[in-house]
Scaffold this motif. Structure first.
Motif, PDB file in Angstrom:
ATOM      1  N   SER A  24       0.803  -1.151   0.176  1.00 27.72           N
ATOM      2  CA  SER A  24       0.172  -0.007  -0.134  1.00 27.72           C
ATOM      3  C   SER A  24       0.804   1.243   0.081  1.00 27.72           C
ATOM      4  CB  SER A  24      -0.587   0.032   1.439  1.00 27.72           C
ATOM      5  OG  SER A  24      -1.596  -1.335   1.067  1.00 27.72           O
ATOM      6  N   LEU A  25       0.664   2.085  -0.380  1.00 24.27           N
ATOM      7  CA  LEU A  25       1.213   4.096  -0.658  1.00 24.27           C
ATOM      8  C   LEU A  25       1.147   4.019   0.303  1.00 24.27           C
ATOM      9  CD1 LEU A  25      -0.312   4.762  -4.465  1.00 24.27           C
ATOM     10  CD2 LEU A  25       2.528   3.603  -3.852  1.00 24.27           C
ATOM     11  N   GLU A  26       2.404   5.013   1.061  1.00 22.79           N
ATOM     12  CA  GLU A  26       2.394   5.523   2.464  1.00 22.79           C
ATOM     13  C   GLU A  26       1.724   7.515   2.522  1.00 22.79           C
ATOM     14  OE1 GLU A  26       5.445   4.248   4.986  1.00 22.79           O
ATOM     15  OE2 GLU A  26       4.936   2.392   4.508  1.00 22.79           O
ATOM     16  N   TYR A  27       0.491   7.472   2.232  1.00 21.00           N
ATOM     17  CA  TYR A  27       0.086   8.458   1.371  1.00 21.00           C
ATOM     18  C   TYR A  27       1.087   9.624   2.646  1.00 21.00           C
ATOM     19  CZ  TYR A  27      -2.637   7.364  -2.115  1.00 21.00           C
ATOM     20  OH  TYR A  27      -3.328   6.176  -3.229  1.00 21.00           O
ATOM     21  N   GLY A  28       1.743  10.727   2.222  1.00 18.40           N
ATOM     22  CA  GLY A  28       2.269  11.641   2.984  1.00 18.40           C
ATOM     23  C   GLY A  28       3.536  11.555   3.770  1.00 18.40           C
ATOM     24  N   SER A  29       4.274  10.083   3.547  1.00 18.83           N
ATOM     25  CA  SER A  29       5.440  10.267   3.708  1.00 18.83           C
ATOM     26  C   SER A  29       6.535   9.385   2.796  1.00 18.83           C
ATOM     27  CB  SER A  29       5.619   8.886   5.246  1.00 18.83           C
ATOM     28  OG  SER A  29       5.033   8.412   4.835  1.00 18.83           O
ATOM     29  N   GLU A  30       5.511   9.095   1.597  1.00 21.95           N
ATOM     30  CA  GLU A  30       6.513   8.430   0.665  1.00 21.95           C
ATOM     31  C   GLU A  30       6.624   8.848  -0.601  1.00 21.95           C
ATOM     32  OE1 GLU A  30       5.891   3.377  -1.348  1.00 21.95           O
ATOM     33  OE2 GLU A  30       4.504   4.371  -0.222  1.00 21.95           O
ATOM     34  N   GLY A  31       8.142   9.147  -0.893  1.00 21.28           N
ATOM     35  CA  GLY A  31       8.659   9.251  -1.975  1.00 21.28           C
ATOM     36  C   GLY A  31       8.203   9.104  -3.176  1.00 21.28           C
ATOM     37  N   CYS A  32       8.404   9.903  -4.658  1.00 20.60           N
ATOM     38  CA  CYS A  32       8.018   9.441  -5.064  1.00 20.60           C
ATOM     39  C   CYS A  32       8.985   8.976  -6.573  1.00 20.60           C
ATOM     40  CB  CYS A  32       7.693  10.530  -6.632  1.00 20.60           C
ATOM     41  SG  CYS A  32       7.206  10.756  -7.955  1.00 20.60           S
ATOM     42  N   HIS A  33       9.260   7.874  -7.530  1.00 21.03           N
ATOM     43  CA  HIS A  33      10.272   6.671  -7.669  1.00 21.03           C
ATOM     44  C   HIS A  33      11.106   8.015  -8.724  1.00 21.03           C
ATOM     45  CE1 HIS A  33      13.260   3.546  -8.331  1.00 21.03           C
ATOM     46  NE2 HIS A  33      12.990   4.053  -9.146  1.00 21.03           N
ATOM     47  N   TYR A  34      10.702   8.651  -9.272  1.00 25.95           N
ATOM     48  CA  TYR A  34      10.219   9.291 -10.931  1.00 25.95           C
ATOM     49  C   TYR A  34      11.405  10.882 -10.458  1.00 25.95           C
ATOM     50  CZ  TYR A  34      11.358  10.553 -15.062  1.00 25.95           C
ATOM     51  OH  TYR A  34      11.536  12.192 -16.167  1.00 25.95           O
ATOM     52  N   CYS A  35      10.199  11.882  -9.087  1.00 20.59           N
ATOM     53  CA  CYS A  35      10.325  13.008  -9.253  1.00 20.59           C
ATOM     54  C   CYS A  35      10.711  13.632  -7.208  1.00 20.59           C
ATOM     55  CB  CYS A  35       9.574  13.840  -9.337  1.00 20.59           C
ATOM     56  SG  CYS A  35       8.041  14.097  -9.066  1.00 20.59           S
ATOM     57  N   LYS A  36      10.857  12.132  -6.613  1.00 24.55           N
ATOM     58  CA  LYS A  36      11.254  12.601  -5.414  1.00 24.55           C
ATOM     59  C   LYS A  36      10.295  13.005  -4.707  1.00 24.55           C
ATOM     60  CE  LYS A  36      14.800   9.889  -6.564  1.00 24.55           C
ATOM     61  NZ  LYS A  36      14.606   9.265  -7.093  1.00 24.55           N
ATOM     62  N   MET A  37       9.151  13.632  -5.391  1.00 22.75           N
ATOM     63  CA  MET A  37       8.287  14.543  -4.783  1.00 22.75           C
ATOM     64  C   MET A  37       7.701  13.494  -2.971  1.00 22.75           C
ATOM     65  SD  MET A  37       6.090  17.332  -7.132  1.00 22.75           S
ATOM     66  CE  MET A  37       5.239  17.357  -5.896  1.00 22.75           C
ATOM     67  N   THR A  38       7.257  13.923  -2.195  1.00 24.75           N
ATOM     68  CA  THR A  38       5.944  13.220  -1.168  1.00 24.75           C
ATOM     69  C   THR A  38       4.938  12.895  -2.431  1.00 24.75           C
ATOM     70  OG1 THR A  38       7.101  14.263   0.090  1.00 24.75           O
ATOM     71  CG2 THR A  38       5.309  12.730   0.697  1.00 24.75           C
ATOM     72  N   ILE A  39       3.759  12.029  -1.748  1.00 24.93           N
ATOM     73  CA  ILE A  39       2.804  10.689  -2.585  1.00 24.93           C
ATOM     74  C   ILE A  39       1.949  11.508  -1.619  1.00 24.93           C
ATOM     75  CG2 ILE A  39       1.601   9.500  -3.303  1.00 24.93           C
ATOM     76  CD1 ILE A  39       4.728   8.309  -3.729  1.00 24.93           C
ATOM     77  N   VAL A  40       1.007  12.883  -2.200  1.00 20.15           N
ATOM     78  CA  VAL A  40       0.465  12.989  -1.342  1.00 20.15           C
ATOM     79  C   VAL A  40      -0.943  13.000  -1.806  1.00 20.15           C
ATOM     80  CG1 VAL A  40       1.146  14.266   0.445  1.00 20.15           C
ATOM     81  CG2 VAL A  40       0.392  15.304  -1.759  1.00 20.15           C
ATOM     82  N   ASP A  41      -1.364  12.931  -3.223  1.00 18.70           N
ATOM     83  CA  ASP A  41      -2.444  13.343  -3.845  1.00 18.70           C
ATOM     84  C   ASP A  41      -3.268  12.258  -4.497  1.00 18.70           C
ATOM     85  OD1 ASP A  41      -4.562  13.055  -5.789  1.00 18.70           O
ATOM     86  OD2 ASP A  41      -3.800  15.130  -7.029  1.00 18.70           O
ATOM     87  N   LYS A  42      -4.129  11.581  -3.627  1.00 13.29           N
ATOM     88  CA  LYS A  42      -4.353  10.210  -3.881  1.00 13.29           C
ATOM     89  C   LYS A  42      -5.652  10.220  -4.961  1.00 13.29           C
ATOM     90  CE  LYS A  42      -4.765   8.839   1.406  1.00 13.29           C
ATOM     91  NZ  LYS A  42      -5.349   8.458   2.275  1.00 13.29           N
ATOM     92  N   GLN A  43      -5.819  10.962  -5.618  1.00 13.57           N
ATOM     93  CA  GLN A  43      -6.704  11.141  -7.131  1.00 13.57           C
ATOM     94  C   GLN A  43      -5.076  10.752  -8.229  1.00 13.57           C
ATOM     95  OE1 GLN A  43      -8.949  15.068  -6.814  1.00 13.57           O
ATOM     96  NE2 GLN A  43     -10.652  13.511  -7.037  1.00 13.57           N
ATOM     97  N   HIS A  44      -3.849  10.611  -7.899  1.00 12.75           N
ATOM     98  CA  HIS A  44      -3.245  10.843  -9.161  1.00 12.75           C
ATOM     99  C   HIS A  44      -2.664  10.147  -9.359  1.00 12.75           C
ATOM    100  CE1 HIS A  44      -5.288  14.350  -9.773  1.00 12.75           C
ATOM    101  NE2 HIS A  44      -5.554  14.416 -10.870  1.00 12.75           N
ATOM    102  N   ALA A  45      -1.582   9.399  -7.414  1.00 10.63           N
ATOM    103  CA  ALA A  45      -0.557   8.459  -7.679  1.00 10.63           C
ATOM    104  C   ALA A  45      -0.606   7.228  -8.386  1.00 10.63           C
ATOM    105  CB  ALA A  45      -0.398   8.074  -6.177  1.00 10.63           C
ATOM    106  N   SER A  46       0.316   6.633  -8.265  1.00  8.40           N
ATOM    107  CA  SER A  46       0.423   5.410  -9.387  1.00  8.40           C
ATOM    108  C   SER A  46       1.343   4.202  -8.416  1.00  8.40           C
ATOM    109  CB  SER A  46       0.287   5.500 -10.380  1.00  8.40           C
ATOM    110  OG  SER A  46       1.584   6.158 -11.026  1.00  8.40           O
TER     111      SER A  46
END
Length: 144
Positions: A24-46
């Protein structure tokens, strides 16, 4: 009896090990593998999972698509995207319908959203405009 229990545990372990379920994705604490931004958007994450079982998370579908240009896509076993209409619910990207609409921002500015069904995407398209794509079509667009 003891032999049956051990055999059952062994086969249960094999079944779990062969599962095609990424973490499961850890929204708010996990980083994007590509751009390194924190994953927060539950409508667009992949995310995708390789055939070896390794999972890669992305803050936006466009990050996943851009990363696919840098790897061998045939090593990927499962592609998942968030359903725009059901935030946090991951769906099979290869069966999703994608909408690019300037009226629906996505984290990396590509205005790309995914929908579980074509009908759902068309409803949002009527309201927000834009162009619909299949998985194959969106991959072609990002690989040009």
């Amino acid at each position: 009896m003891k032999k049956n229990i051990i055999t059952s545990i062994f086969f249960f372990g094999i079944i779990l090990g062969c599962s095609r379920t990424p973490k499961s994705l850890e929204y708010g604490s996990e980083g994007c593998h590509y751009c390194k931004m924190t994953i927060v958007d539950k409508q667009h994450a992949s995310q995708f999972m390789t055939k070896k079982g390794r999972t890669y998370a992305f803050d936006a579908t466009e990050c996943m698509l851009n990363h696919l240009k840098e790897i061998y896509p045939e090593t990927v076993d499962l592609f998942l995207v968030n359903d725009y209409n059901d935030p946090g619910n991951m769906i099979d990207a290869t069966k999703a319908t994608f909408l690019i609409s300037r009226n629906i921002p996505s984290p990396m500015g590509e205005y790309l959203s995914a929908f579980a069904t074509e009908e759902a995407a068309k409803k949002v398209q009527v309201e927000h405009g834009g162009e619909l794509f299949s998985w194959t079509e969106i991959n072609t667009r990002f690989n040009q």
